[in-house]
Scaffold this motif. Structure first.
Motif, PDB file in Angstrom:
ATOM      1  N   LYS A   7      34.139  35.765  28.606  1.00  0.00           N
ATOM      2  CA  LYS A   7      33.347  36.906  28.133  1.00  0.00           C
ATOM      3  C   LYS A   7      31.879  36.520  27.966  1.00  0.00           C
ATOM      4  CE  LYS A   7      36.977  39.594  25.873  1.00  0.00           C
ATOM      5  NZ  LYS A   7      37.473  40.192  24.617  1.00  0.00           N
ATOM      6  N   LEU A   8      31.631  35.276  27.583  1.00  0.00           N
ATOM      7  CA  LEU A   8      30.251  34.794  27.480  1.00  0.00           C
ATOM      8  C   LEU A   8      29.609  34.754  28.859  1.00  0.00           C
ATOM      9  CD1 LEU A   8      27.893  33.560  25.938  1.00  0.00           C
ATOM     10  CD2 LEU A   8      28.986  31.320  26.176  1.00  0.00           C
ATOM     11  N   ASN A  63      35.095  40.652  35.538  1.00  0.00           N
ATOM     12  CA  ASN A  63      35.889  41.665  34.821  1.00  0.00           C
ATOM     13  C   ASN A  63      37.377  41.472  35.085  1.00  0.00           C
ATOM     14  OD1 ASN A  63      34.610  43.502  33.045  1.00  0.00           O
ATOM     15  ND2 ASN A  63      33.548  44.453  34.762  1.00  0.00           N
ATOM     16  N   LYS A  64      37.717  41.190  36.333  1.00  0.00           N
ATOM     17  CA  LYS A  64      39.118  40.978  36.693  1.00  0.00           C
ATOM     18  C   LYS A  64      39.663  39.713  36.020  1.00  0.00           C
ATOM     19  CE  LYS A  64      38.831  43.366  41.152  1.00  0.00           C
ATOM     20  NZ  LYS A  64      38.905  43.225  42.633  1.00  0.00           N
ATOM     21  N   ILE A  65      38.837  38.669  35.958  1.00  0.00           N
ATOM     22  CA  ILE A  65      39.254  37.421  35.293  1.00  0.00           C
ATOM     23  C   ILE A  65      39.555  37.695  33.821  1.00  0.00           C
ATOM     24  CG2 ILE A  65      38.465  35.145  34.531  1.00  0.00           C
ATOM     25  CD1 ILE A  65      36.868  34.981  37.168  1.00  0.00           C
ATOM     26  N   ILE A  66      38.665  38.446  33.165  1.00  0.00           N
ATOM     27  CA  ILE A  66      38.854  38.772  31.743  1.00  0.00           C
ATOM     28  C   ILE A  66      40.110  39.602  31.546  1.00  0.00           C
ATOM     29  CG2 ILE A  66      37.887  40.132  29.835  1.00  0.00           C
ATOM     30  CD1 ILE A  66      35.103  39.202  30.808  1.00  0.00           C
ATOM     31  N   GLU A  67      40.312  40.593  32.404  1.00  0.00           N
ATOM     32  CA  GLU A  67      41.516  41.435  32.299  1.00  0.00           C
ATOM     33  C   GLU A  67      42.783  40.606  32.474  1.00  0.00           C
ATOM     34  OE1 GLU A  67      40.970  44.443  35.224  1.00  0.00           O
ATOM     35  OE2 GLU A  67      39.378  45.484  34.108  1.00  0.00           O
ATOM     36  N   LYS A  68      42.763  39.637  33.395  1.00  0.00           N
ATOM     37  CA  LYS A  68      43.933  38.786  33.629  1.00  0.00           C
ATOM     38  C   LYS A  68      44.229  37.933  32.401  1.00  0.00           C
ATOM     39  CE  LYS A  68      45.006  39.840  37.927  1.00  0.00           C
ATOM     40  NZ  LYS A  68      46.318  40.463  38.266  1.00  0.00           N
ATOM     41  N   TYR A  69      43.186  37.362  31.802  1.00  0.00           N
ATOM     42  CA  TYR A  69      43.390  36.550  30.599  1.00  0.00           C
ATOM     43  C   TYR A  69      43.911  37.398  29.447  1.00  0.00           C
ATOM     44  CZ  TYR A  69      41.721  31.932  31.956  1.00  0.00           C
ATOM     45  OH  TYR A  69      41.620  30.688  32.527  1.00  0.00           O
TER      46      TYR A  69
END
Length: 380
Positions: free
Chosen positions: A361-362, A164-170
């Protein structure tokens, strides 16, 4: 349950404990002020609230999509907390608490509540007596197996939190790059959306019976929530021959006309899916982009989410409880765009990061799918 669970009946006499908690299906047991951004309970009149400590459980009988029979969560705070007497609170012994926590995250206990619950007048709450709840049968494997099951599920939860944190950063990175590249570009041209092509309105007056069959359609929320819409994101609606003007073509720019907040008015998307008949629903309008337009349609998907675009559209939103955009005013307003050669370069940069975001996201969907599978298989 009664073999290892005991109901908590200790009340907050004298309003000694001020840490008011709420039991959320998604967030767990959290301070009420964090969940609602303000205190809901009067902390000076909570002597009837139950006092719970680290490791105690709380059952909230309110139903939700995330918890169809209500959430059961474990309290992991260091200081004592208090919880509404509407909730069932209990402590446990002779069982690994995290194993029980994850069992309640599975659907293994749903059939028992469904068959033993009372038919109450509140459709949004589970109605089950406390003693019936504690009579619930629970398969309890050996302690070491409980720990193994809880450990693997907790590791997946931690990995999901990291993802989730990785997605938010991107997402933040893409937004920052988008704003920087668009606003700092020196070669700019002033264009209105009417320069791009013919506009058309979304469908209106559709009743609930219209949904579920017919041709696919795009709603206001599709437009607001997505930058690029694919055919898998849309629903279905019946369309008659007189409504053919609302067909969405490959590469159209779609924008919102009405929203509950002025910040959301004008939010848009570019449709880049298949070219079979697709229709735009109410609270939206679309623009067929012509081949002669000095705009690169995929670039628009990012442009309409940029801060420069939002700041320009914001003053056009009119209303008090609901904010509306006059299409005629919007279509003739001039906006600053990079020249089309720069648009293509900016898009190529943003597309590279967006492709990476799609992969992340996948990965998230696969992790959630793995967790759901284990929750179905590890508990009986």
């Amino acid at each position: 349950m009664s073999d290892f669970a005991t109901k908590i009946t200790k009340k907050n006499k004298g309003n000694i404990v001020k840490n008011v908690l709420c039991n959320s299906a998604n967030l767990g047991l959290v301070p009420q002020v964090n969940y609602f951004d303000r205190e809901i309970a009067n902390t000076e009149n909570t002597d009837g609230y139950y006092v719970i400590c680290n490791g105690d459980f709380v059952y909230n009988p309110r139903k939700s999509t995330a918890a169809p029979f209500g959430p059961v969560n474990i309290y992991e705070g260091e200081e004592a907390g208090i919880i509404s007497p509407l909730y069932l609170c209990f402590s446990v012994h002779n069982i690994f608490p995290k194993f029980l926590y994850y069992r309640f995250k599975s659907s293994a206990w749903h059939s028992y509540v469904y068959s033993h619950g009372d038919s109450g007048v509140r459709f949004d709450r589970v109605s089950i007596k406390d003693d019936v709840f504690f009579d619930m049968p629970v398969y309890k494997p050996a302690q070491d197996e409980q720990i193994k099951i809880a450990t693997i599920l907790q590791l997946i939860d931690e990995r999901i939190a990291t993802q989730n944190k990785i997605i938010e950063k991107y997402e933040s990175l893409i937004q920052a790059i988008c704003d920087t590249l668009i606003s700092k570009e020196e070669q700019q041209v002033m264009l209105s959306f009417s320069d791009f092509g013919q506009s058309y309105s979304g469908l209106s007056g559709k009743s609930a019976e219209d949904f579920g069959e017919g041709y696919p359609f795009i709603t206001y929320m599709n437009v607001y929530q997505n930058q690029i819409i694919d055919s898998t994101d849309v629903g279905l609606v019946k369309i008659n021959e007189t409504e053919q003007q609302s067909v969405v073509r490959n590469g159209d720019i779609l924008l919102t006309l009405s929203s509950e907040t002025p910040e959301e008015v004008g939010m848009g998307a570019v449709y880049l899916g298949e070219t079979y008949p697709l229709y735009l629903n109410s609270f939206c309008f679309g623009i067929h982009i012509t081949d002669e337009a000095k705009i690169y349609p995929p670039f628009l998907a990012y442009y309409v989410s940029s801060q420069s675009f939002r700041k320009a559209v914001y003053p056009l939103a009119q209303g008090s409880t609901r904010f509306n955009l006059q299409k005629s005013d919007f279509m003739k307003k001039k906006f600053s765009f990079p020249v089309i050669e720069k648009q293509r370069k900016i898009y190529s940069i943003l597309k590279a990061y967006s492709d990476k975001l799609i992969i992340e996201k996948l990965i998230m969907r696969l992790l959630c799918k793995q967790k759901c599978y284990l929750l179905r298989q590890l508990f009986i």
